[in-house]
Design a protein around this motif. Structure first.
Motif, PDB file in Angstrom:
ATOM      1  N   LYS A 375      40.528 -30.463 -22.390  1.00  0.00           N
ATOM      2  CA  LYS A 375      41.906 -30.774 -22.791  1.00  0.00           C
ATOM      3  C   LYS A 375      42.464 -29.700 -23.716  1.00  0.00           C
ATOM      4  O   LYS A 375      43.626 -29.340 -23.655  1.00  0.00           O
ATOM      5  CB  LYS A 375      41.950 -32.136 -23.495  1.00  0.00           C
ATOM      6  CG  LYS A 375      41.741 -33.287 -22.538  1.00  0.00           C
ATOM      7  CD  LYS A 375      42.476 -34.520 -23.014  1.00  0.00           C
ATOM      8  CE  LYS A 375      42.846 -35.421 -21.852  1.00  0.00           C
ATOM      9  NZ  LYS A 375      44.141 -35.994 -21.912  1.00  0.00           N
ATOM     10  N   LEU A 376      41.550 -29.220 -24.578  1.00  0.00           N
ATOM     11  CA  LEU A 376      41.978 -28.236 -25.571  1.00  0.00           C
ATOM     12  C   LEU A 376      42.147 -26.860 -24.939  1.00  0.00           C
ATOM     13  O   LEU A 376      43.203 -26.231 -25.020  1.00  0.00           O
ATOM     14  CB  LEU A 376      40.910 -28.196 -26.675  1.00  0.00           C
ATOM     15  CG  LEU A 376      41.189 -27.352 -27.893  1.00  0.00           C
ATOM     16  CD1 LEU A 376      42.293 -27.996 -28.717  1.00  0.00           C
ATOM     17  CD2 LEU A 376      39.918 -27.239 -28.729  1.00  0.00           C
ATOM     18  N   PHE A 377      41.086 -26.424 -24.249  1.00  0.00           N
ATOM     19  CA  PHE A 377      41.093 -25.066 -23.698  1.00  0.00           C
ATOM     20  C   PHE A 377      42.143 -24.895 -22.615  1.00  0.00           C
ATOM     21  O   PHE A 377      42.684 -23.808 -22.425  1.00  0.00           O
ATOM     22  CB  PHE A 377      39.719 -24.710 -23.117  1.00  0.00           C
ATOM     23  CG  PHE A 377      38.616 -24.712 -24.126  1.00  0.00           C
ATOM     24  CD1 PHE A 377      38.814 -24.200 -25.400  1.00  0.00           C
ATOM     25  CD2 PHE A 377      37.368 -25.212 -23.804  1.00  0.00           C
ATOM     26  CE1 PHE A 377      37.788 -24.205 -26.331  1.00  0.00           C
ATOM     27  CE2 PHE A 377      36.335 -25.224 -24.723  1.00  0.00           C
ATOM     28  CZ  PHE A 377      36.549 -24.720 -25.991  1.00  0.00           C
ATOM     29  N   SER A 378      42.408 -25.993 -21.876  1.00  0.00           N
ATOM     30  CA  SER A 378      43.334 -25.839 -20.757  1.00  0.00           C
ATOM     31  C   SER A 378      44.719 -25.418 -21.242  1.00  0.00           C
ATOM     32  O   SER A 378      45.505 -24.872 -20.482  1.00  0.00           O
ATOM     33  CB  SER A 378      43.413 -27.126 -19.950  1.00  0.00           C
ATOM     34  OG  SER A 378      43.732 -28.195 -20.807  1.00  0.00           O
ATOM     35  N   ARG A 379      44.995 -25.655 -22.515  1.00  0.00           N
ATOM     36  CA  ARG A 379      46.291 -25.221 -23.043  1.00  0.00           C
ATOM     37  C   ARG A 379      46.439 -23.709 -23.017  1.00  0.00           C
ATOM     38  O   ARG A 379      47.546 -23.189 -23.055  1.00  0.00           O
ATOM     39  CB  ARG A 379      46.485 -25.722 -24.470  1.00  0.00           C
ATOM     40  CG  ARG A 379      46.723 -27.210 -24.496  1.00  0.00           C
ATOM     41  CD  ARG A 379      46.668 -27.756 -25.906  1.00  0.00           C
ATOM     42  NE  ARG A 379      46.344 -29.170 -25.872  1.00  0.00           N
ATOM     43  CZ  ARG A 379      47.271 -30.131 -25.823  1.00  0.00           C
ATOM     44  NH1 ARG A 379      48.527 -29.807 -25.837  1.00  0.00           N
ATOM     45  NH2 ARG A 379      46.902 -31.388 -25.767  1.00  0.00           N
ATOM     46  N   ILE A 380      45.284 -23.016 -22.957  1.00  0.00           N
ATOM     47  CA  ILE A 380      45.350 -21.553 -22.881  1.00  0.00           C
ATOM     48  C   ILE A 380      46.139 -21.130 -21.654  1.00  0.00           C
ATOM     49  O   ILE A 380      46.861 -20.146 -21.668  1.00  0.00           O
ATOM     50  CB  ILE A 380      43.916 -20.969 -22.844  1.00  0.00           C
ATOM     51  CG1 ILE A 380      43.269 -21.149 -24.212  1.00  0.00           C
ATOM     52  CG2 ILE A 380      43.923 -19.489 -22.457  1.00  0.00           C
ATOM     53  CD1 ILE A 380      41.839 -20.704 -24.291  1.00  0.00           C
ATOM     54  N   SER A 381      46.032 -21.957 -20.572  1.00  0.00           N
ATOM     55  CA  SER A 381      46.745 -21.578 -19.360  1.00  0.00           C
ATOM     56  C   SER A 381      48.247 -21.739 -19.519  1.00  0.00           C
ATOM     57  O   SER A 381      49.020 -21.334 -18.668  1.00  0.00           O
ATOM     58  CB  SER A 381      46.243 -22.400 -18.176  1.00  0.00           C
ATOM     59  OG  SER A 381      46.571 -23.759 -18.374  1.00  0.00           O
ATOM     60  N   LEU A 382      48.676 -22.347 -20.627  1.00  0.00           N
ATOM     61  CA  LEU A 382      50.115 -22.510 -20.854  1.00  0.00           C
ATOM     62  C   LEU A 382      50.692 -21.379 -21.697  1.00  0.00           C
ATOM     63  O   LEU A 382      51.896 -21.289 -21.885  1.00  0.00           O
ATOM     64  CB  LEU A 382      50.384 -23.851 -21.552  1.00  0.00           C
ATOM     65  CG  LEU A 382      49.864 -25.091 -20.825  1.00  0.00           C
ATOM     66  CD1 LEU A 382      50.106 -26.335 -21.655  1.00  0.00           C
ATOM     67  CD2 LEU A 382      50.528 -25.211 -19.464  1.00  0.00           C
ATOM     68  N   ILE A 383      49.828 -20.516 -22.225  1.00  0.00           N
ATOM     69  CA  ILE A 383      50.309 -19.397 -23.031  1.00  0.00           C
ATOM     70  C   ILE A 383      51.104 -18.452 -22.126  1.00  0.00           C
ATOM     71  O   ILE A 383      50.661 -18.154 -21.016  1.00  0.00           O
ATOM     72  CB  ILE A 383      49.133 -18.637 -23.668  1.00  0.00           C
ATOM     73  CG1 ILE A 383      48.382 -19.554 -24.629  1.00  0.00           C
ATOM     74  CG2 ILE A 383      49.608 -17.383 -24.400  1.00  0.00           C
ATOM     75  CD1 ILE A 383      47.115 -18.939 -25.182  1.00  0.00           C
ATOM     76  N   PRO A 384      52.280 -18.013 -22.571  1.00  0.00           N
ATOM     77  CA  PRO A 384      53.067 -17.096 -21.732  1.00  0.00           C
ATOM     78  C   PRO A 384      52.250 -15.867 -21.354  1.00  0.00           C
ATOM     79  O   PRO A 384      51.480 -15.348 -22.156  1.00  0.00           O
ATOM     80  CB  PRO A 384      54.248 -16.710 -22.630  1.00  0.00           C
ATOM     81  CG  PRO A 384      54.345 -17.803 -23.635  1.00  0.00           C
ATOM     82  CD  PRO A 384      52.971 -18.352 -23.821  1.00  0.00           C
ATOM     83  N   ARG A 385      52.434 -15.415 -20.133  1.00  0.00           N
ATOM     84  CA  ARG A 385      51.645 -14.300 -19.615  1.00  0.00           C
ATOM     85  C   ARG A 385      51.732 -13.058 -20.483  1.00  0.00           C
ATOM     86  O   ARG A 385      50.758 -12.338 -20.636  1.00  0.00           O
ATOM     87  CB  ARG A 385      52.141 -13.934 -18.222  1.00  0.00           C
ATOM     88  CG  ARG A 385      51.825 -14.991 -17.214  1.00  0.00           C
ATOM     89  CD  ARG A 385      52.351 -14.558 -15.875  1.00  0.00           C
ATOM     90  NE  ARG A 385      51.940 -15.560 -14.895  1.00  0.00           N
ATOM     91  CZ  ARG A 385      52.766 -16.056 -13.988  1.00  0.00           C
ATOM     92  NH1 ARG A 385      53.995 -15.638 -13.931  1.00  0.00           N
ATOM     93  NH2 ARG A 385      52.342 -16.962 -13.144  1.00  0.00           N
ATOM     94  N   THR A 386      52.922 -12.800 -21.007  1.00  0.00           N
ATOM     95  CA  THR A 386      53.120 -11.592 -21.807  1.00  0.00           C
ATOM     96  C   THR A 386      52.206 -11.553 -23.027  1.00  0.00           C
ATOM     97  O   THR A 386      51.868 -10.494 -23.522  1.00  0.00           O
ATOM     98  CB  THR A 386      54.581 -11.484 -22.294  1.00  0.00           C
ATOM     99  OG1 THR A 386      55.141 -12.783 -22.243  1.00  0.00           O
ATOM    100  CG2 THR A 386      55.359 -10.542 -21.430  1.00  0.00           C
ATOM    101  N   PHE A 387      51.825 -12.729 -23.503  1.00  0.00           N
ATOM    102  CA  PHE A 387      50.902 -12.753 -24.652  1.00  0.00           C
ATOM    103  C   PHE A 387      49.448 -12.861 -24.189  1.00  0.00           C
ATOM    104  O   PHE A 387      48.551 -12.271 -24.757  1.00  0.00           O
ATOM    105  CB  PHE A 387      51.215 -13.931 -25.581  1.00  0.00           C
ATOM    106  CG  PHE A 387      52.583 -13.858 -26.178  1.00  0.00           C
ATOM    107  CD1 PHE A 387      52.963 -12.736 -26.909  1.00  0.00           C
ATOM    108  CD2 PHE A 387      53.487 -14.892 -26.011  1.00  0.00           C
ATOM    109  CE1 PHE A 387      54.227 -12.654 -27.456  1.00  0.00           C
ATOM    110  CE2 PHE A 387      54.754 -14.803 -26.561  1.00  0.00           C
ATOM    111  CZ  PHE A 387      55.129 -13.687 -27.281  1.00  0.00           C
ATOM    112  N   LEU A 388      49.268 -13.665 -23.155  1.00  0.00           N
ATOM    113  CA  LEU A 388      47.902 -13.965 -22.740  1.00  0.00           C
ATOM    114  C   LEU A 388      47.186 -12.735 -22.191  1.00  0.00           C
ATOM    115  O   LEU A 388      46.085 -12.399 -22.621  1.00  0.00           O
ATOM    116  CB  LEU A 388      47.918 -15.073 -21.685  1.00  0.00           C
ATOM    117  CG  LEU A 388      46.535 -15.476 -21.160  1.00  0.00           C
ATOM    118  CD1 LEU A 388      45.698 -16.078 -22.264  1.00  0.00           C
ATOM    119  CD2 LEU A 388      46.653 -16.454 -20.001  1.00  0.00           C
TER     120      LEU A 388
END
Lengths: 501, 320
Positions: A375-388
């Motif tokens: 649940k926690l880590f999956s939020r990483i996939s919501l980080i905008p691409r330009t930052f991720l």
């Protein structure tokens, strides 16, 4: 019963339990970070375990090993950078799912399949270790060659793309695997006087390059597109229906993983590949594999974790490590004056149960950690691409450098990234290339060794029943579809003409 | 007045402190961390041994001792790395027969004359073994079979210590060997017990239990003296063959390192290896304190193995 009680008694000792938990947490973390592998973490911790009693020390390392194999899937799913080689196959379908906004479902499935695979293999290990050790012992170069051929037999259909392109990709993988000094002739191949290439191209930089860096380059194409609205499905865990769909895959892969793990010198990576292959072969949605099928996660994840339990069998019972990490754990046993071998179970039966208990705890801990973490880590996939993606790139460079502290590996990663990006544009996938690299040196070395053993007489393969079995399976795997198709057409042929009458 | 007094005290204090550090500079070694360059990734025998030695040594010194993995090129990456470091005793290198053979092939920036031995940490002679139920009862049986036919012999990669040792033996005994290379000792030990190969050069540490159970039969030891653990097994030297190879690991520094620093390192490492922990480690891997040796013995051994390797590799055509 007594050795079992003594063995499980380790869980009642607070220090032992603490080091097992510590090992599990370190394992998940190093597993998740590309470039830090569980074998490296075990090696670095080894000298310090000397301060512990032998049983907690080995239990800690075993727990770390289990957890590390699971950890790799986290980054494989989220950023297409498998944290460890066994997680490579998880990225095939895991990353497409994350991109579709289903990271939580993918991670949750990875955690559950890993735990089930791990526990099944532990049960097998504890119930049948001495018997299984005999099977492991009977595997020589001819048997490995046949097994590797069986693995390669799925090459053409490993991803939904064109079979010809898959074969070309596989050939490229095999070619990459030839770099370095040839085991049987001592000749240097494609080393170009670079000493770092002498022992072959390291696997991890290729993995990071082909997956993460090529993805980064593809992402740079779409950077200007507006980011889709954050959808909260990303943190949803897999549903009951998902498990209904994959339970057969999990069971099958657990069996495959345990078996491959038991074979000395074959580790989780190969188990995951074959687990993925078989999941695809038996799935109703086989054609959709590579586009984000949930069975494509359950297959490799159950298999690679099952291989951890499996690989402890030859390690403990024969003193032959079943994987790179098991090799380091073997060193740990020796440091503590425990001599692995057939005699270990007779002399110190409780040790087996302690290791079993430790790995069981590790599995349960990372189930909790994995599901909460999903649940926690999956939020990483919501980080905008330009930052991720720039952050991912930094992680890639560190990861590639970290393996051998070598800039040559960083260069290899970059080259692999560009090649992967370019190949992807022309419809080639990473999966067959990885498959070729994983199996390349095994197929070549085992053939060369077999031929020396057989005095260059190929027909003597016929004297090895296990090898024949795998050759037959490989032939079936290649010819099943065309043959079945032909039979089907012949049967349905008359029906059509009947209808015509 | 009080002010002057304080300054005076301070001045004296500073002067004596700097004097002390001047005096110490001559013999206060080490003051910085010491690194040991290892040619493999973490986890193998050479790496683990180096980590055990590092742990034991740093207890004898005030400095940290750590392992630096510089993998690749059969030791040549590690040798390049060390050759670029000053010869001040802060950089040690783990040396195995592999390094010597890499030097021989001209694949290293440094040669045998650029290094000097400090200590030896393990010495595990290669033992010629056959299956317990085979017809080879003695080394003479094996030699006879090799003269009338071909012996299938297992070992690690071509050009490594197992290969050079096997070929040296074949040369001296005038027998035919078909060499089957494997990735690790455990693999060719398994191949031997399966019967895929006829003989192999193995270490005691890998095979104690199999020897005890009669699964493997040790025929001869490739050393000058018999092993304490196998008092009944003859050496090749006793059979008139000058073949001595062992899986040996020790540490060297660059040749120009000041002698007093080499001595300091030697003393600290020897004392460290006498610790209970290191002794337990040796025992765990099937060795004893005979493995440990000081600079003189170790340096001689490196040079002797280098020369033996040179002779065999010339015969095999592995040297240009």
């Amino acid at each position: 019963m007594d050795p079992i009680l003594t063995g499980f008694g380790i869980l009642a000792d607070p220090i032992s339990l603490a080091v097992i938990l510590l090992g599990t947490i370190i394992g998940v973390l190093v597993g998740a970070l590309p470039g830090l592998s569980s074998s490296m973490a075990v090696a670095l911790l080894l000298p310090f375990t000397i301060y512990l009693e032998p049983v907690p020390a080995i239990s800690m390392l075993a727990a770390l090993y289990c957890a590390g194999t699971f950890g790799g899937s986290i980054t494989a799913v989220l950023i297409n950078a498998p944290g460890a080689p066994p997680a490579a196959a998880t990225a095939f379908d895991g990353f497409p799912m994350a991109q579709r906004g289903e990271a939580g479902r993918a991670l949750g499935m990875a955690a559950v399949s890993s735990v089930i695979g791990g526990i099944i293999s532990l049960l097998v290990m504890v119930l049948a270790a001495p018997a299984l050790a005999k099977i492991a012992h009977s595997f020589g170069p001819p048997e490995y060659f046949a097994l590797a051929i069986f693995g390669l037999s799925m090459l053409a259909s490993i991803s939904g793309k064109s079979p010809v392109k898959n074969l070309i990709g596989g050939a490229l993988g095999l070619l990459i695997a030839t770099v370095g000094v040839d085991l049987t002739t001592g000749v240097e191949r494609f080393t170009f006087d670079v000493p770092e290439l002498y022992e072959g191209i390291s696997f991890i930089p290729i993995l990071i390059g082909l997956f993460a860096v090529s993805e980064l380059l593809s992402q740079s194409d779409v950077i200007d597109q507006a980011k889709e609205r954050i959808n909260l499905t990303a943190i949803k865990l897999p549903s009951r229906d998902d498990f209904k769909q994959v339970w057969k895959t999990i069971l099958r892969s657990s069996g495959i993983g345990t078996f491959i793990g038991i074979l000395p010198a074959e580790g989780s990576t190969m188990a995951a590949m074959i687990g993925y292959n078989e999941a695809r072969r038996w799935s109703k949605n086989g054609d959709k594999f590579g586009t984000g099928e949930i069975e494509g996660i359950a297959g490799p994840e159950a298999a690679n974790n099952a291989a951890t339990g499996g690989s402890m069998v030859p390690t403990l019972a024969l003193g032959i490590p079943g994987s790179a990490t098991a090799a380091v754990i073997l060193g740990g046993l020796q440091i503590h004056g425990i001599r692995p071998g057939t005699y270990l179970f007779e002399n110190q039966p409780h040790l087996l149960y302690s290791i079993f208990a430790a790995m069981l705890v590790a599995n349960l801990v990372f189930l909790v950690f994995g599901l909460a973490g999903a649940k926690l880590f999956s939020r990483i996939s919501l980080i905008p691409r330009t930052f991720l993606w720039p952050a991912v790139f930094a992680l890639c460079v560190v990861g590639a450098y970290g393996v051998n502290q070598s800039l040559v590996d960083v260069t290899i990663m970059l080259i692999a990234g560009f090649i992967g990006f370019w190949l992807k544009r022309y419809g080639f996938g990473a999966a067959p290339i990885i498959m070729g690299v994983v199996l390349g040196s095994l197929v070549e070395n085992s053939l060369a060794q077999s031929l020396i053993i057989f005095d260059q007489d190929v027909s003597r393969f016929l004297g090895r029943p296990v090898a024949i079995l795998f050759f037959v399976l490989a032939a079936l795997s290649i010819f099943y579809k065309p043959l079945f198709g032909a039979v089907h057409r012949m049967r349905s042929g008359p029906t059509i003409s009947q209808r015509g009458e | 007045m009080r002010h002057w007094f304080t300054t005076g005290i301070l001045a004296v204090g500073i002067t004596s402190a700097s004097l002390a550090s001047l005096v110490q500079a001559a013999d206060d070694f080490p003051t910085e961390p010491i690194e040991i360059a290892v040619h493999t990734s973490p986890g193998g025998g050479t790496d683990t041994t180096a980590r055990m030695v590092a742990l034991s040594t740093q207890e004898q010194l005030d400095s940290n001792v750590f392992v630096q993995n510089k993998k690749g090129g059969g030791g040549s990456v590690a040798m390049s790395y060390v050759s670029g470091k000053p010869a001040d005793g802060y950089t040690l290198m783990a040396v195995t027969p592999t390094h010597l053979f890499t030097m021989l092939r001209g694949k290293s920036p440094i040669g045998i004359d650029d290094i000097q031995g400090v200590v030896r940490a393990t010495d595990d002679p290669i033992i010629i073994m056959a299956r317990g139920n085979s017809d080879y009862e003695t080394i003479d049986d094996l030699i006879e079979a090799g003269q009338s036919g071909i012996i299938k012999w297992g070992g690690t990669q071509i050009g490594g210590v197992d290969h050079i040792a096997a070929m040296s033996f074949a040369n001296e005994a005038d027998i035919q060997i078909s060499y089957v290379p494997f990735d690790s000792g455990a693999e060719f030990a398994a191949a031997l017990s399966r019967g895929d190969i006829d003989a192999a050069g193995l270490n005691i540490s890998e095979t104690q239990d199999q020897i005890a159970a009669g699964e493997f039969r040790p025929l001869a030891v490739m050393a000058e003296e018999r092993m304490g653990a196998l008092p009944d097994v003859p050496t090749l030297a006793e059979n008139g063959m000058d073949v001595a190879f062992s899986t040996v690991r020790g540490y060297v520094v660059l040749k120009d390192t000041p002698q007093e620093r080499v001595d300091a390192l030697e003393q600290a490492m020897l004392a460290g290896m006498e610790s209970e922990r290191y002794q337990e480690y040796l025992d765990g891997i099937g060795l004893d304190s005979a493995s440990i040796a000081g600079a003189e013995v170790w340096d001689k051994q490196i040079r002797r193995m280098y020369e033996a390797g040179e002779a065999t590799m010339t015969d095999l055509g592995l040297l240009e």
